[in-house]
Enzyme design. Structure first.
Site, PDB file in Angstrom:
ATOM      1  N   LYS A  33       0.944  -1.207   0.139  1.00  0.00           N
ATOM      2  CA  LYS A  33       0.066   0.134   0.138  1.00  0.00           C
ATOM      3  C   LYS A  33       0.740   1.158   0.048  1.00  0.00           C
ATOM      4  O   LYS A  33       1.751   1.294   1.186  1.00  0.00           O
ATOM      5  CB  LYS A  33      -1.298   0.141   1.196  1.00  0.00           C
ATOM      6  CG  LYS A  33      -1.959   1.043   1.282  1.00  0.00           C
ATOM      7  CD  LYS A  33      -3.042   1.090   2.591  1.00  0.00           C
ATOM      8  CE  LYS A  33      -2.380   1.600   3.618  1.00  0.00           C
ATOM      9  NZ  LYS A  33      -2.045   3.091   3.578  1.00  0.00           N
ATOM     10  N   LYS A  63      -7.371   8.252  -0.603  1.00  0.00           N
ATOM     11  CA  LYS A  63      -8.417   8.901   0.073  1.00  0.00           C
ATOM     12  C   LYS A  63      -9.107  10.028  -0.659  1.00  0.00           C
ATOM     13  O   LYS A  63      -9.196  11.305   0.128  1.00  0.00           O
ATOM     14  CB  LYS A  63      -8.119   8.913   1.475  1.00  0.00           C
ATOM     15  CG  LYS A  63      -7.681   7.727   2.394  1.00  0.00           C
ATOM     16  CD  LYS A  63      -7.460   8.228   3.841  1.00  0.00           C
ATOM     17  CE  LYS A  63      -7.048   6.883   4.618  1.00  0.00           C
ATOM     18  NZ  LYS A  63      -5.608   6.800   4.230  1.00  0.00           N
ATOM     19  N   LEU A  64      -9.310   9.783  -1.881  1.00  0.00           N
ATOM     20  CA  LEU A  64      -9.945  11.057  -2.630  1.00  0.00           C
ATOM     21  C   LEU A  64     -11.085  11.535  -1.832  1.00  0.00           C
ATOM     22  O   LEU A  64     -11.940  10.900  -1.672  1.00  0.00           O
ATOM     23  CB  LEU A  64      -9.974  10.854  -3.983  1.00  0.00           C
ATOM     24  CG  LEU A  64      -8.794  10.098  -4.798  1.00  0.00           C
ATOM     25  CD1 LEU A  64      -9.041   9.802  -6.012  1.00  0.00           C
ATOM     26  CD2 LEU A  64      -7.668  11.365  -4.711  1.00  0.00           C
ATOM     27  N   ILE A  67     -15.338  17.267  -4.918  1.00  0.00           N
ATOM     28  CA  ILE A  67     -16.624  17.260  -5.854  1.00  0.00           C
ATOM     29  C   ILE A  67     -16.561  16.093  -6.950  1.00  0.00           C
ATOM     30  O   ILE A  67     -15.392  15.544  -7.290  1.00  0.00           O
ATOM     31  CB  ILE A  67     -16.874  18.509  -6.394  1.00  0.00           C
ATOM     32  CG1 ILE A  67     -15.840  19.079  -7.453  1.00  0.00           C
ATOM     33  CG2 ILE A  67     -17.066  19.486  -5.461  1.00  0.00           C
ATOM     34  CD1 ILE A  67     -16.367  20.216  -8.334  1.00  0.00           C
ATOM     35  N   PRO A  68     -17.617  15.643  -7.277  1.00  0.00           N
ATOM     36  CA  PRO A  68     -17.520  14.232  -8.377  1.00  0.00           C
ATOM     37  C   PRO A  68     -16.555  14.676  -9.355  1.00  0.00           C
ATOM     38  O   PRO A  68     -15.850  13.503  -9.764  1.00  0.00           O
ATOM     39  CB  PRO A  68     -19.080  13.932  -8.637  1.00  0.00           C
ATOM     40  CG  PRO A  68     -19.666  14.673  -7.578  1.00  0.00           C
ATOM     41  CD  PRO A  68     -18.979  15.721  -6.858  1.00  0.00           C
ATOM     42  N   GLY A 206       0.892  -1.892   8.887  1.00  0.00           N
ATOM     43  CA  GLY A 206       1.979  -1.025   8.890  1.00  0.00           C
ATOM     44  C   GLY A 206       2.970  -1.179   9.847  1.00  0.00           C
ATOM     45  O   GLY A 206       3.954  -2.310   9.724  1.00  0.00           O
TER      46      GLY A 206
END
Ligand SMILES: O=c1ccn([C@@H]2O[C@H](COP(=O)(O)O)[C@@H](O)[C@H]2O)c(=O)[nH]1
Length: 237
Positions: A33, A63-64, A67-68, A206
């Protein structure tokens, strides 16, 4: 032997360290990751460095949350890196999640429900009063309705989320701590064996691996513990 369903979080301060950790753990785990620390420091080139020649899956944990239209553009922008998994925040809402799914048809879009670092008291402060599991289940159902193929939740909620969304959604759990490890900044944790028994498909781990003197041996040890759990039939779902 099949690599274990573990995603090692390469939260490293520099590229050399990340590439070294990756080469040590990839014989034992299915996925590595890359998160904000590495990606923001080195950009897309980091992916080739940690992927190396291995066939390991890349989990791009960006982790976007926007707005779409902006999230769709950002998802398209990372498409050439061929991540197996890309995260968006479920709180961005159904239109944003749906745009990300359409933008990257060959990548599993994973919606992060409630960060594993947040406690019930934290949730009250941000206006989500109640047990974390309630918010996690609400967000999970919404995200899957919007097309998310995977969800990120803590191992403490994974059984309830499985009950909510069924068998076809990939459930990913950070907040995994082997017995005896400190929880550090994680608030909602469980052991690898417990997360696996409760139905997690991919365990994000992690610091318990990368902070060890021998990350390869630490990854191999957790992978062996999961294999023992599977052989003993400990998985309940
Ligand atoms: O809710 C979430 C979502 C993502 N993460 C990420 O997972 C790893 C956990 O690392 P540890 O060292 O095992 O705590 C880290 O990269 C986070 O960004 C999460 O912890 N919780």
């Amino acid at each position: 032997m099949r690599p274990a369903p573990i995603a090692v979080a390469l939260d490293a301060p520099d590229l050399e360290t990340a590439a070294r950790w990756a080469s040590l753990v990839t014989p034992h785990v299915s996925t590595i990751k890359v998160g904000l620390e590495l990606y923001l420091r080195y950009g897309p080139e980091v992916i080739a460095s940690v992927r190396g020649a291995s066939g390991v899956d890349i989990f791009l944990d960006l982790k976007l949350h926007d707005i779409p239209n902006t999230v769709a553009g950002a998802a398209r922008a990372v498409g050439r890196l061929r991540p197996a998994i890309l995260t968006v925040h479920a709180a961005g809402g159904p239109a944003m999640i749906s745009e990300a799914v359409q933008a990257l048809p060959d990548t599993r879009i994973a919606a992060v429900t409630v960060l594993t670092s947040l406690s019930e008291a934290d949730l009250e402060r941000i206006g989500l009063a109640g047990p974390p599991g309630d918010a996690v289940r609400r967000l999970a159902a919404m995200a899957v309705g919007a097309g998310a193929q995977a969800l990120v939740c803590s191992p403490q909620e994974v059984a309830a989320v499985r009950g909510e969304v069924g068998p076809d959604i990939t459930l990913i759990t950070p907040g995994v701590r082997p017995a005896g490890s400190g929880s550090q900044d994680q608030a909602r944790v469980a052991t690898p064996e417990q997360a696996f028994a409760d139905g997690a498909d991919l365990l994000v781990i992690g610091r318990p691996i990368t902070g060890s003197a021998d990350p390869g041996a630490a990854a191999a040890g957790i992978a062996a513990a999961l294999r023992r759990s599977a052989a003993a039939g400990d998985r309940r779902v």
